[in-house]
Motif scaffolding. Structure first.
Motif, PDB file in Angstrom:
ATOM      1  N   HIS A  57      80.755   8.036 -33.932  1.00 42.97           N
ATOM      2  CA  HIS A  57      81.063   7.455 -32.620  1.00 42.97           C
ATOM      3  C   HIS A  57      79.777   6.989 -31.925  1.00 42.97           C
ATOM      4  CE1 HIS A  57      82.550   7.084 -28.506  1.00 42.97           C
ATOM      5  NE2 HIS A  57      81.660   7.991 -28.139  1.00 42.97           N
ATOM      6  N   LEU A  58      78.776   7.866 -31.867  1.00 39.01           N
ATOM      7  CA  LEU A  58      77.514   7.516 -31.200  1.00 39.01           C
ATOM      8  C   LEU A  58      76.833   6.331 -31.880  1.00 39.01           C
ATOM      9  CD1 LEU A  58      76.078  11.116 -30.600  1.00 39.01           C
ATOM     10  CD2 LEU A  58      77.106   9.594 -28.895  1.00 39.01           C
ATOM     11  N   ALA A  59      76.816   6.333 -33.202  1.00 44.30           N
ATOM     12  CA  ALA A  59      76.185   5.230 -33.940  1.00 44.30           C
ATOM     13  C   ALA A  59      76.950   3.930 -33.740  1.00 44.30           C
ATOM     14  CB  ALA A  59      76.097   5.583 -35.424  1.00 44.30           C
ATOM     15  N   THR A  60      78.268   4.011 -33.670  1.00 44.15           N
ATOM     16  CA  THR A  60      79.089   2.812 -33.455  1.00 44.15           C
ATOM     17  C   THR A  60      78.814   2.212 -32.086  1.00 44.15           C
ATOM     18  OG1 THR A  60      80.802   3.588 -34.959  1.00 44.15           O
ATOM     19  CG2 THR A  60      81.468   1.958 -33.310  1.00 44.15           C
ATOM     20  N   ILE A  61      78.667   3.063 -31.078  1.00 43.17           N
ATOM     21  CA  ILE A  61      78.327   2.562 -29.743  1.00 43.17           C
ATOM     22  C   ILE A  61      76.989   1.832 -29.795  1.00 43.17           C
ATOM     23  CG2 ILE A  61      77.625   3.248 -27.417  1.00 43.17           C
ATOM     24  CD1 ILE A  61      79.747   5.443 -27.585  1.00 43.17           C
ATOM     25  N   LYS A  62      76.020   2.402 -30.471  1.00 45.95           N
ATOM     26  CA  LYS A  62      74.705   1.774 -30.602  1.00 45.95           C
ATOM     27  C   LYS A  62      74.819   0.437 -31.322  1.00 45.95           C
ATOM     28  CE  LYS A  62      70.185   1.429 -30.934  1.00 45.95           C
ATOM     29  NZ  LYS A  62      69.384   0.996 -29.814  1.00 45.95           N
ATOM     30  N   ALA A  63      75.622   0.396 -32.379  1.00 45.86           N
ATOM     31  CA  ALA A  63      75.778  -0.840 -33.154  1.00 45.86           C
ATOM     32  C   ALA A  63      76.480  -1.922 -32.346  1.00 45.86           C
ATOM     33  CB  ALA A  63      76.556  -0.555 -34.436  1.00 45.86           C
ATOM     34  N   GLN A  64      77.373  -1.530 -31.430  1.00 42.16           N
ATOM     35  CA  GLN A  64      78.110  -2.505 -30.625  1.00 42.16           C
ATOM     36  C   GLN A  64      77.330  -2.996 -29.424  1.00 42.16           C
ATOM     37  OE1 GLN A  64      81.654  -0.381 -29.556  1.00 42.16           O
ATOM     38  NE2 GLN A  64      82.693  -0.874 -31.457  1.00 42.16           N
ATOM     39  N   THR A  65      76.303  -2.289 -29.031  1.00 41.94           N
ATOM     40  CA  THR A  65      75.573  -2.609 -27.810  1.00 41.94           C
ATOM     41  C   THR A  65      74.888  -3.967 -27.891  1.00 41.94           C
ATOM     42  OG1 THR A  65      75.194  -0.286 -27.394  1.00 41.94           O
ATOM     43  CG2 THR A  65      73.794  -1.815 -26.218  1.00 41.94           C
ATOM     44  N   VAL A  66      74.257  -4.246 -29.007  1.00 44.77           N
ATOM     45  CA  VAL A  66      73.515  -5.492 -29.138  1.00 44.77           C
ATOM     46  C   VAL A  66      74.016  -6.233 -30.368  1.00 44.77           C
ATOM     47  CG1 VAL A  66      71.243  -6.513 -29.505  1.00 44.77           C
ATOM     48  CG2 VAL A  66      71.479  -4.508 -28.050  1.00 44.77           C
ATOM     49  N   LYS A  67      74.344  -7.490 -30.175  1.00 40.69           N
ATOM     50  CA  LYS A  67      74.757  -8.355 -31.280  1.00 40.69           C
ATOM     51  C   LYS A  67      73.845  -9.569 -31.294  1.00 40.69           C
ATOM     52  CE  LYS A  67      78.450  -6.071 -32.492  1.00 40.69           C
ATOM     53  NZ  LYS A  67      78.620  -5.427 -33.743  1.00 40.69           N
ATOM     54  N   ARG A  68      73.573 -10.057 -32.481  1.00 38.85           N
ATOM     55  CA  ARG A  68      72.722 -11.237 -32.610  1.00 38.85           C
ATOM     56  C   ARG A  68      73.421 -12.281 -33.459  1.00 38.85           C
ATOM     57  NH1 ARG A  68      66.803  -8.654 -33.805  1.00 38.85           N
ATOM     58  NH2 ARG A  68      66.431  -8.026 -31.676  1.00 38.85           N
ATOM     59  N   LYS A  69      73.243 -13.499 -33.057  1.00 40.58           N
ATOM     60  CA  LYS A  69      73.703 -14.634 -33.839  1.00 40.58           C
ATOM     61  C   LYS A  69      72.496 -15.527 -34.074  1.00 40.58           C
ATOM     62  CE  LYS A  69      78.474 -15.108 -32.343  1.00 40.58           C
ATOM     63  NZ  LYS A  69      79.452 -16.004 -31.715  1.00 40.58           N
ATOM     64  N   LEU A  71      71.412 -19.171 -35.797  1.00 44.86           N
ATOM     65  CA  LEU A  71      71.815 -20.438 -36.393  1.00 44.86           C
ATOM     66  C   LEU A  71      70.570 -21.293 -36.530  1.00 44.86           C
ATOM     67  CD1 LEU A  71      74.116 -22.278 -37.345  1.00 44.86           C
ATOM     68  CD2 LEU A  71      74.346 -23.052 -34.987  1.00 44.86           C
ATOM     69  N   ASP A  72      70.142 -21.461 -37.759  1.00 43.67           N
ATOM     70  CA  ASP A  72      68.930 -22.215 -38.052  1.00 43.67           C
ATOM     71  C   ASP A  72      67.758 -21.610 -37.273  1.00 43.67           C
ATOM     72  OD1 ASP A  72      67.476 -24.086 -39.415  1.00 43.67           O
ATOM     73  OD2 ASP A  72      67.964 -25.738 -38.066  1.00 43.67           O
ATOM     74  N   VAL A  73      67.208 -22.322 -36.297  1.00 42.59           N
ATOM     75  CA  VAL A  73      66.064 -21.811 -35.544  1.00 42.59           C
ATOM     76  C   VAL A  73      66.465 -21.218 -34.201  1.00 42.59           C
ATOM     77  CG1 VAL A  73      64.377 -23.322 -36.631  1.00 42.59           C
ATOM     78  CG2 VAL A  73      65.580 -24.077 -34.568  1.00 42.59           C
ATOM     79  N   MET A  74      67.729 -21.322 -33.865  1.00 41.72           N
ATOM     80  CA  MET A  74      68.196 -20.808 -32.581  1.00 41.72           C
ATOM     81  C   MET A  74      68.827 -19.427 -32.775  1.00 41.72           C
ATOM     82  SD  MET A  74      70.743 -22.684 -29.978  1.00 41.72           S
ATOM     83  CE  MET A  74      71.976 -21.692 -29.221  1.00 41.72           C
ATOM     84  N   GLU A  75      68.417 -18.491 -31.928  1.00 38.58           N
ATOM     85  CA  GLU A  75      68.956 -17.138 -32.007  1.00 38.58           C
ATOM     86  C   GLU A  75      69.476 -16.716 -30.640  1.00 38.58           C
ATOM     87  OE1 GLU A  75      67.534 -12.633 -33.270  1.00 38.58           O
ATOM     88  OE2 GLU A  75      66.196 -14.321 -33.600  1.00 38.58           O
ATOM     89  N   THR A  76      70.658 -16.123 -30.628  1.00 37.89           N
ATOM     90  CA  THR A  76      71.268 -15.643 -29.391  1.00 37.89           C
ATOM     91  C   THR A  76      71.499 -14.151 -29.514  1.00 37.89           C
ATOM     92  OG1 THR A  76      72.397 -17.750 -29.123  1.00 37.89           O
ATOM     93  CG2 THR A  76      73.207 -15.905 -27.805  1.00 37.89           C
ATOM     94  N   GLU A  77      71.124 -13.415 -28.479  1.00 37.49           N
ATOM     95  CA  GLU A  77      71.328 -11.971 -28.449  1.00 37.49           C
ATOM     96  C   GLU A  77      72.083 -11.630 -27.179  1.00 37.49           C
ATOM     97  OE1 GLU A  77      68.568  -8.016 -28.051  1.00 37.49           O
ATOM     98  OE2 GLU A  77      67.814  -9.656 -29.261  1.00 37.49           O
ATOM     99  N   TYR A  78      73.089 -10.766 -27.286  1.00 36.80           N
ATOM    100  CA  TYR A  78      73.871 -10.404 -26.116  1.00 36.80           C
ATOM    101  C   TYR A  78      74.450  -9.004 -26.258  1.00 36.80           C
ATOM    102  CZ  TYR A  78      77.593 -11.999 -29.229  1.00 36.80           C
ATOM    103  OH  TYR A  78      78.410 -12.188 -30.306  1.00 36.80           O
ATOM    104  N   ASN A  79      74.787  -8.431 -25.124  1.00 30.23           N
ATOM    105  CA  ASN A  79      75.433  -7.129 -25.105  1.00 30.23           C
ATOM    106  C   ASN A  79      76.932  -7.318 -25.204  1.00 30.23           C
ATOM    107  OD1 ASN A  79      73.081  -5.683 -24.824  1.00 30.23           O
ATOM    108  ND2 ASN A  79      73.147  -5.711 -22.601  1.00 30.23           N
ATOM    109  N   VAL A  80      77.582  -6.386 -25.897  1.00 28.50           N
ATOM    110  CA  VAL A  80      79.028  -6.438 -26.037  1.00 28.50           C
ATOM    111  C   VAL A  80      79.634  -5.470 -25.033  1.00 28.50           C
ATOM    112  CG1 VAL A  80      80.948  -5.994 -27.585  1.00 28.50           C
ATOM    113  CG2 VAL A  80      78.852  -7.017 -28.469  1.00 28.50           C
TER     114      VAL A  80
END
Length: 114
Positions: A57-69, A71-80
């Motif tokens: 559960h704790l690790a899943t919360i950590k994994a869901q907190t930050v997501k990255r996408k 695409l080529d040279v552009m990177e987007t990071e956001y919180n879920v």
């Protein structure tokens, strides 16, 4: 009896989305979960089950907190954001909560005083 002591490898097998998480990081969650359940009055096997679910559960919360996408040279990071909170926010937290209630429930006496 099957030995399912909480290890980073068992956590990764339990939740495939954690396969890329470092074993050292997973061990931190296992250690935190162990501290949470070590004093409970339940069997050692049940403590290990609780530790596995809570650490996952704790690790899943950590994994869901930050997501990255990327695409080529552009990177987007956001919180879920998740509308559920606490243990209800993951299926592993829900199972931990269910097991904890089941294993620690005490027989109570209902008295009515007239």
């Amino acid at each position: 009896m099957i030995d399912l002591k909480a290890t980073p490898e068992i956590i990764q097998k339990t939740a495939e989305h954690l396969a890329s998480m470092s074993p050292d990081v997973l061990q931190i969650f296992i250690d935190d979960a162990t501290l949470e359940v070590e004093d409970l009055d339940v069997s050692e096997d049940n403590k290990q089950r609780l530790i596995r679910y809570y650490a996952t559960h704790l690790a899943t919360i950590k994994a869901q907190t930050v997501k990255r996408k990327k695409l080529d040279v552009m990177e987007t990071e956001y919180n879920v954001s998740n509308t559920a909170v606490g243990l209800e926010s993951t299926p592993y937290g829900q199972e931990y909560s269910r097991l904890l209630k089941k294993l620690t429930k005490r027989n109570s006496i209902n008295l009515t005083v007239i």
